[in-house]
Design an enzyme around this catalytic site. Structure first.
Site, PDB file in Angstrom:
ATOM      1  N   ARG A  77      37.080  29.857  53.161  1.00  0.00           N
ATOM      2  CA  ARG A  77      36.645  31.000  53.961  1.00  0.00           C
ATOM      3  C   ARG A  77      35.621  31.876  53.259  1.00  0.00           C
ATOM      4  NH1 ARG A  77      42.605  32.489  56.454  1.00  0.00           N
ATOM      5  NH2 ARG A  77      42.574  30.761  57.920  1.00  0.00           N
ATOM      6  N   ARG A  96      42.526  33.221  49.760  1.00  0.00           N
ATOM      7  CA  ARG A  96      43.613  32.436  50.334  1.00  0.00           C
ATOM      8  C   ARG A  96      43.048  31.300  51.170  1.00  0.00           C
ATOM      9  NH1 ARG A  96      45.867  32.244  55.098  1.00  0.00           N
ATOM     10  NH2 ARG A  96      45.011  34.176  55.930  1.00  0.00           N
ATOM     11  N   GLY A 145      57.832  40.630  60.130  1.00  0.00           N
ATOM     12  CA  GLY A 145      56.947  39.483  60.303  1.00  0.00           C
ATOM     13  C   GLY A 145      57.620  38.257  59.701  1.00  0.00           C
ATOM     14  N   LEU A 146      56.829  37.231  59.406  1.00  0.00           N
ATOM     15  CA  LEU A 146      57.431  36.009  58.884  1.00  0.00           C
ATOM     16  C   LEU A 146      58.235  36.267  57.616  1.00  0.00           C
ATOM     17  CD1 LEU A 146      54.629  33.379  59.487  1.00  0.00           C
ATOM     18  CD2 LEU A 146      56.786  33.641  60.701  1.00  0.00           C
TER      19      LEU A 146
END
Lengths: 250, 645
Positions: free
Chosen positions: B337, B442, B42-43
């Site tokens: 969130r 996050r 992934g990244l």
């Protein structure tokens, strides 16, 4: 919904393979196509049979892993979606559905509906990048890029590498895939330095992998889940031609 | 054991530059004699593998997918944060640092987060140079948008496909190194154990997913970039294959697992519809820039919506409760969130849900369409609207979207120090699989930032500091008792699963586990629930090993076996998450303990007793794990109750 599935089963790369019929019952129209296969597989497992092997991962249409040839069309009957985004409301109660793997010399079958698409990786390795080492970049806003170019490059860059274009093409040509990457980088200033050798090397690798030639039928564009345009192929042809007439490689 | 975070001394804004000027280096001629294994592409993994390849190390990269380009970073939609201040709206490195610490509810390390904010600027430069087509304004300069928990516009984006474009950038850098043979790529391989020799991580055992062959790979250092563990809940926004196995195996070999209970529940996902559901789809947080969240004010309207008798259109403006704007006027629909998710749950639990399950709220673009026109809305969010329509079979230009929170990201993970090294020497963890930067919550568009920061700009420096001692070691042999033992254990587990011949599929157990986790260790947790969850999970574990059924053999592509190996680890992780949630007698970020809330129902932290990282040490099968505490020290930011009002 009650459905009859005719699914390609092939034990491994050397097995001949055949179509096997299955019945699935009481499927909700809100169920996704892969969830319908999950239900079938769960039934098969609990009977001690081997479930159908198929590639899938993100299940939201972006990773490019799912790859089913459904009723003669890559990713099934709806336009601009991947198999994982297809829902059973696209079918009718009592339908018979044929499910096969991608079929192309460049994509050998591994098992059942799973094929080997590493040819695409090798094509990217041949030149689908800008050769910039980490740390050597200038400030991102030092080089303004016209919005129209950036947007066009983005449209080409949305290719998910699923291979539906190859599966749809009667020649199993990979031109749409290759041209999308060539176009993205040809449209951006960052791609200019390696512009010529990129298109030459990527096309050479594409040919080496056994993909067929393009005869402009447009099936790739019609079946591309991301709506990648065949304009990209025209652009790649121009790039290739202008690279070749001034190439250092000839 | 004392956990030493190894944060460099000195003022916060000098730590990283000071560190870089003092760190040990490996000269280019020596780098080619050093092998590094990277798990995951992934990244975090692709950027680390590519960068270390460029530096000249011998890299072996592994992914379970058919190509490194498929890793689940690709599905990230909204954007990536960077303190560029291109908008001239008051942004700075310090502000990004501050927002991240505050957004994480004061449970992350100052030193790591400041470094993240510093290198965020280099990431954008690097990605643009790779040809990543970020959104631009008509003048040709980069465009930005705003995300939750933030009052500036610092998010760079590429429509709703930012993760895809960044990952393809990292993948292309990786492809270039594969071509140059500095990186060897192993697709369709899964890491099943780490090998530790003389106390150092020196290799892995991996299974070739096509042939079933169990392979030994050695290296001087092992980097895990294997992502998060949200799939412990069965239903999440993660990809089907995302798993905790690599991280869990190293945990069982001695690496500490930190803050496992910190789970991010994302507020804007498509609600669930039926038992057959295999995953939940996220709708980007960027939608909250222009969408307004509401439920009916009157319960009778909600009931009629639930029965399908009316649609949103038939509810007048004055009968709509824009509960986020009501409760949090300063941030409105752009609260972080965790706050948005709990507020949705609160309304739905009170009976105001808007779909047949009563577990959905509206996200309405009618107002944005009136304000800026349909075309402008389509230009900004077109692909997300299209995705919504395909799944929900409703046109979001006509009717508001229905959304509900779902598990999305895990802030917890392997404990690492400032070098991103776990407590096992030579074993690193980067990206979502470590715990380091996001505290208890996050912020949006920070996962991409962290993954690429770790892989491009942090790990390549810090790993050199360790490898500088290995220039005379020579190649690590795989012919040792440590490799024999690790391989034998992996084979034993596989044999046991394949020969178990029970009666239930793997998914049967995974769904049971997910249900317990969601009900008792999800958006709201309490002591009693967590205690009973631990017992239930222990029972699921017994049942799994007694009754799981895997058709086929090891020596072939066997998807059920792959799933079984992953679910076995999820079950053990689930228990640890509940233990962690149980010990943390406070509410913070994504961890909400019902016993600890303010009168208004906001999370109530306990900084006196819980301002620490909870790192768990594995103590063996049947023994309770041991909790170690790393105190969190705030020298630059004052700890306050988070307020978005």
């Amino acid at each position: 919904m009650n459905l009859t599935l005719k699914v390609w089963r092939q034990k491994n790369a050397s097995d001949k393979g055949k179509i096997v019929e299955y019945k699935v019952n009481d499927i909700s129209p809100d169920c996704s196509f892969l969830e319908m296969i999950d239900i079938l597989n769960n039934n098969l497992v609990e009977l001690g049979d081997e479930p159908i092997a198929f590639d899938h991962d993100c299940r939201e249409g972006i990773c490019g892993m799912c790859s089913m040839f459904i009723n003669g069309r890559p990713h099934g009957p709806s336009d601009e979606i991947t198999t994982c985004q297809l829902h059973m409301r696209s079918f009718k109660d009592g339908d018979t559905i044929f499910i096969e793997p991608w079929r192309a010399e460049g994509f050998p079958v591994i098992k059942d509906l799973t094929v080997d698409r590493t040819a695409f990786d090798r094509i990217i390795e041949a030149g689908g990048y800008v050769s910039v080492n980490t740390g050597s970049a200038q400030d991102a806003n030092n080089l303004p890029i016209p919005k129209i170019d950036a947007d066009k490059a983005f449209d080409s860059a949305t290719c998910i590498g699923c291979g539906a274009c190859v599966a749809a093409c009667k020649n199993a040509s990979a031109m749409l895939f290759v041209s999308a990457k060539v176009s993205q980088l040809a449209l951006l200033p960052q791609g200019q330095v390696e512009r010529k050798q990129r298109v030459e090397n990527m096309v050479a690798q594409m040919d080496e992998e056994g993909f067929g030639s393009c005869t402009n039928t447009g099936a790739c564009e019609a079946e591309c889940p991301k709506g990648i345009s065949i304009e990209n192929i025209a652009r790649m042809n121009r790039e290739y031609f202008s690279a070749k007439i001034s190439s250092d490689n000839v | 054991m004392k956990l030493d975070s190894k944060i460099p001394k000195g003022p916060i804004d000098k730590k990283w530059s000071q560190y870089k000027s003092e760190v040990n280096l490996v000269n280019p001629a020596n780098k080619r004699h050093i092998d590094v294994i990277v798990i995951g592409t992934g990244l975090a993994g692709a950027s680390a593998a590519a960068t270390m390849g460029e530096l000249g190390y011998n890299v072996k990269a592994f992914c379970f997918q058919d190509s490194p380009r498929r890793a689940h970073s690709i599905a990230a939609q909204g954007g990536i944060n960077a303190a560029k201040n291109y908008q001239n709206d008051g942004d700075s490195v310090y502000r990004l640092f501050y927002d991240t610490i505050k957004g994480g509810d004061y449970r992350s390390r100052e030193g790591n987060v400041h470094r993240l904010a510093e290198v965020s600027r280099n990431i954008i430069d690097q990605c643009v140079a790779q040809g990543v087509p970020f959104a631009r304004e008509y003048g040709g300069y980069l465009d930005n948008r705003s995300f939750g928990g933030v009052q500036v516009k610092r998010t760079f984006y590429a429509k709703g496909q930012t993760g895809q474009q960044l990952l393809l950038g990292a993948y292309s850098a990786l492809a270039r190194q594969i071509k140059q043979k500095t990186v060897t790529m192993y697709n369709r391989h899964e890491m099943l154990d780490v090998v530790i020799v003389d106390g150092k991580a020196r290799g892995i055992i991996a299974r070739n997913l096509i042939t079933g062959e169990i392979e030994r790979h050695s290296a001087h250092a092992v980097v895990l970039a294997s992502g998060g563990y949200g799939n412990v809940f069965f239903l999440s926004t993660n990809a089907m294959g995302s798993n905790v196995t690599a991280a869990w195996k190293v945990h069982k070999k001695g690496a500490m697992f930190a803050n496992p209970c910190y789970t991010q529940i994302h507020p804007t996902c498509l609600p669930r519809t039926g038992d057959y559901q295999s995953k939940l789809t996220l709708m980007s947080e960027s939608l909250r820039n222009d969408g307004r969240v509401w439920v009916p004010k009157k319960k009778e309207d909600a009931v009629r919506l639930q029965k399908g008798e009316i649609t949103a259109k038939e509810i007048k403006d004055e009968d709509r409760d824009f509960y986020l704007e009501r409760r949090y006027p300063a941030f409105g629909n752009l609260v972080p969130r965790d706050v948005a998710s709990r507020a949705a749950k609160e309304r739905c639990d009170a009976g105001f849900g808007v779909n047949k399950t009563g577990e959905a709220v509206f996200l309405d673009f009618g107002y944005a369409i009136k304000r800026m026109g349909k075309d402008a809305v389509e230009a900004k969010y077109g692909n997300l609207f299209q995705m919504y329509e395909k799944i929900a079979d409703e046109n979001p230009y006509e009717l508001p979207m229905k959304i509900y929170p779902a598990v999305h990201y895990t802030m917890g993970g392997l404990w690492v120090d400032y070098n991103l090294m776990t407590n096992v020497p030579g074993l690193y963890a980067t990206g979502e699989c470590n715990f380091s930067d996001h505290g208890a919550n996050r912020l949006g568009a920070s996962a991409l930032m962290q993954g690429l920061a770790d892989g491009y700009f942090v790990l390549p420096y810090t790993i050199g500091n360790y490898l500088a001692d290995d220039i005379r070691t020579g190649a690590i042999s795989t012919d040792s008792k440590e490799f024999d033992e690790a391989e034998a254990n992996v084979k034993k587990t596989i044999d046991q699963l394949v020969n178990n011949k029970g009666t239930k599929s793997v998914d049967h157990f995974h769904k049971k586990l997910g249900n317990v986790m969601w009900e008792k260790c999800g958006m709201a947790r309490n002591k009693e629930g967590l205690k009973s969850a631990i017992e239930e999970i222990q029972q699921i574990k017994k049942d799994f090993w007694a009754d799981v059924l895997i058709p086929g053999t090891n020596e072939e592509l066997n998807l059920e076996l792959e799933k079984a190996l992953r679910v076995a680890d999820f079950i053990e992780l689930g228990e640890l998450m509940c233990r962690d949630a149980l010990q943390r007698e406070e509410s913070c970020g994504g961890h909400f303990r019902e016993e600890h809330q303010t009168e208004e129902g906001e999370a109530l932290r306990n900084d006196d007793d819980f301002a620490f990282v909870g790192a768990w040490e594995y103590k063996g099968e049947g023994t309770e794990p041991e909790l170690h505490k790393e105190e969190l020290v705030y020298e630059n930011v004052e700890m306050k109750q988070r307020s978005y009002k």
